[in-house]
Design a protein around this motif. Structure first.
Motif, PDB file in Angstrom:
ATOM      1  N   GLY A 107     -57.797  32.405 135.776  1.00  0.00           N
ATOM      2  CA  GLY A 107     -57.486  31.035 135.389  1.00  0.00           C
ATOM      3  C   GLY A 107     -56.009  30.851 135.120  1.00  0.00           C
ATOM      4  O   GLY A 107     -55.206  31.779 135.279  1.00  0.00           O
ATOM      5  N   PRO A 108     -55.626  29.647 134.709  1.00  0.00           N
ATOM      6  CA  PRO A 108     -54.215  29.340 134.498  1.00  0.00           C
ATOM      7  C   PRO A 108     -53.578  30.147 133.376  1.00  0.00           C
ATOM      8  O   PRO A 108     -54.250  30.636 132.462  1.00  0.00           O
ATOM      9  CB  PRO A 108     -54.223  27.840 134.149  1.00  0.00           C
ATOM     10  N   THR A 109     -52.274  30.259 133.451  1.00  0.00           N
ATOM     11  CA  THR A 109     -51.471  30.904 132.416  1.00  0.00           C
ATOM     12  C   THR A 109     -51.639  30.189 131.081  1.00  0.00           C
ATOM     13  O   THR A 109     -51.682  28.962 131.016  1.00  0.00           O
ATOM     14  CB  THR A 109     -49.994  30.868 132.842  1.00  0.00           C
ATOM     15  N   GLU A 115     -48.897  21.879 125.526  1.00  0.00           N
ATOM     16  CA  GLU A 115     -48.364  22.174 124.194  1.00  0.00           C
ATOM     17  C   GLU A 115     -48.329  23.681 123.943  1.00  0.00           C
ATOM     18  O   GLU A 115     -47.365  24.203 123.378  1.00  0.00           O
ATOM     19  CB  GLU A 115     -49.212  21.474 123.127  1.00  0.00           C
ATOM     20  N   ARG A 116     -49.373  24.371 124.372  1.00  0.00           N
ATOM     21  CA  ARG A 116     -49.402  25.829 124.220  1.00  0.00           C
ATOM     22  C   ARG A 116     -48.298  26.490 125.042  1.00  0.00           C
ATOM     23  O   ARG A 116     -47.654  27.446 124.588  1.00  0.00           O
ATOM     24  CB  ARG A 116     -50.772  26.366 124.650  1.00  0.00           C
ATOM     25  N   LEU A 117     -48.078  25.987 126.246  1.00  0.00           N
ATOM     26  CA  LEU A 117     -47.042  26.566 127.100  1.00  0.00           C
ATOM     27  C   LEU A 117     -45.652  26.327 126.530  1.00  0.00           C
ATOM     28  O   LEU A 117     -44.785  27.198 126.605  1.00  0.00           O
ATOM     29  CB  LEU A 117     -47.144  25.985 128.509  1.00  0.00           C
ATOM     30  N   PHE A 126     -40.229  26.443 130.901  1.00  0.00           N
ATOM     31  CA  PHE A 126     -41.447  25.687 130.587  1.00  0.00           C
ATOM     32  C   PHE A 126     -41.918  24.886 131.800  1.00  0.00           C
ATOM     33  O   PHE A 126     -43.105  24.915 132.161  1.00  0.00           O
ATOM     34  CB  PHE A 126     -41.190  24.753 129.407  1.00  0.00           C
ATOM     35  N   ILE A 127     -40.990  24.177 132.446  1.00  0.00           N
ATOM     36  CA  ILE A 127     -41.361  23.366 133.606  1.00  0.00           C
ATOM     37  C   ILE A 127     -41.896  24.233 134.736  1.00  0.00           C
ATOM     38  O   ILE A 127     -42.890  23.897 135.386  1.00  0.00           O
ATOM     39  CB  ILE A 127     -40.149  22.520 134.071  1.00  0.00           C
ATOM     40  N   ARG A 155     -45.676  24.043 136.352  1.00  0.00           N
ATOM     41  CA  ARG A 155     -45.927  23.872 137.788  1.00  0.00           C
ATOM     42  C   ARG A 155     -46.804  24.991 138.324  1.00  0.00           C
ATOM     43  O   ARG A 155     -47.684  24.767 139.154  1.00  0.00           O
ATOM     44  CB  ARG A 155     -44.592  23.838 138.542  1.00  0.00           C
ATOM     45  N   TYR A 156     -46.560  26.192 137.842  1.00  0.00           N
ATOM     46  CA  TYR A 156     -47.358  27.331 138.279  1.00  0.00           C
ATOM     47  C   TYR A 156     -48.820  27.155 137.861  1.00  0.00           C
ATOM     48  O   TYR A 156     -49.744  27.464 138.621  1.00  0.00           O
ATOM     49  CB  TYR A 156     -46.776  28.611 137.697  1.00  0.00           C
TER      50      TYR A 156
END
Length: 309
Positions: free
Chosen positions: A11-13, A203-205, A262-263, A267-268
């Motif tokens: 799943g996602p980071t 927010e977590r990222l 962060f950006i 995107r990833y």
């Protein structure tokens, strides 16, 4: 003896995969197999959110810290090494818990991706194109001939962009056409996907990115430069590391390096979601579930019988 089936946590980071994997490993007599490409590198710890040895709860971890930053991480080499680890773990009667979010690495391992041959002349021509025109031009060219491949590869990852263009030219087909058909996962692996609501994950990222910089990402990158980070092919393009290197080179200030990290991560995450959501074998769970490990295990009756702790 029937060998236990692996569990893959993908799943996602930033969704909480590592914590879930540890909880599952404790309950299922498991060992963890990393499937995050950048965690293969020794010394790339803060920027990859790699668990420190003291945080691993005494659970064996595989495919961490196996490459120097000057070495090139490849899907094919990972596939071979990780498959060997999985099979050795099952021979011991333990459950492999495969965890990470590197999309092609996941598919290569669980679907036994057979990689197309290379052509030295074609590869050299695209590498020359990369050197002369830059990575943005290579990404633009791949977007023209194979938009799906361009969307699944980091726009800064010149090596993989070149490889995709090489495969398209050699085979005359889209890069994804060389991928295996999605069927029964190798070893009967059960695939669990962890995700969270987008606003919360953002927010977590953002917090995760800030903490990486506060906890010493800049010093980590500085130390890795001393052991050849800039000479590497794959490692210096990792999100966070690439931005800090650009700050060292005076391309922008440190605040912008953090914001670009962060950006880039956000995107990833979008690419990861797009990739994994196409795989209907994945059983999705909410990273906010306070009892997430037991929720997963309740859906894996055959695995639970193998020896829950």
């Amino acid at each position: 003896m029937t060998r236990p089936a692996p569990v893959a946590v993908v799943g996602p980071t930033g969704t909480g995969k590592s914590d879930l994997a540890l909880d599952l490993a404790e309950r299922l007599r498991g060992e963890i197999v990393n499937i995050d490409a950048m965690q293969l590198y020794r010394g790339m710890d803060i920027g990859t959110a790699k668990l420190a040895p003291a945080e691993r709860r005494g659970i064996p971890h595989h495919q961490l810290d196996v490459l120097d930053v000057t070495q090139t991480a490849t899907v094919a080499n990972y596939q071979q090494a990780a498959a060997h680890d999985v099979e050795e773990i099952t021979e011991r009667g333990a459950v492999p818990i495969i965890v990470g979010g590197s999309m092609m690495y996941v598919q290569s391992l669980l679907d036994e991706w057979s990689f197309p041959a290379t052509d030295a002349d074609v590869r050299a021509r695209w590498e020359a194109f990369l050197a002369q025109r830059g990575v943005a031009a290579v990404h633009e060219e791949l977007s023209r001939v194979d938009p799906e491949a361009a969307a699944s590869i980091l726009p800064t990852d010149g090596r993989r962009l070149v490889r995709a263009l090489e495969v398209v030219e050699i085979t005359g087909r889209p890069f994804a056409a060389s991928a295996p058909r999605i069927g029964e996962p190798r070893w009967g692996t059960r695939i669990i996907g962890v995700d969270r609501e987008s606003t919360e994950l953002d927010e977590r990222l953002r917090l995760r990115t800030r903490l990486m910089f506060e906890r010493g990402l800049v010093d980590e990158v500085r130390g890795l430069i001393d052991v050849g980070l800039r000479e590497g092919v794959t490692a210096p393009r990792a999100i966070g590391y690439a931005q800090v290197l650009a700050w060292f080179d005076g391309e922008y200030d440190l605040d912008e390096a953090q914001e670009r990290t962060f950006i880039g991560t956000r995107r990833y995450v979008r690419r990861q979601r797009s990739w994994f959501r196409r795989d209907r074998r994945i059983r999705w769970v909410d990273g906010n579930d306070p009892d997430i490990a037991n929720t997963v295990i309740r859906g894996l009756d055959d695995i639970r019988m193998l020896g829950e702790r």
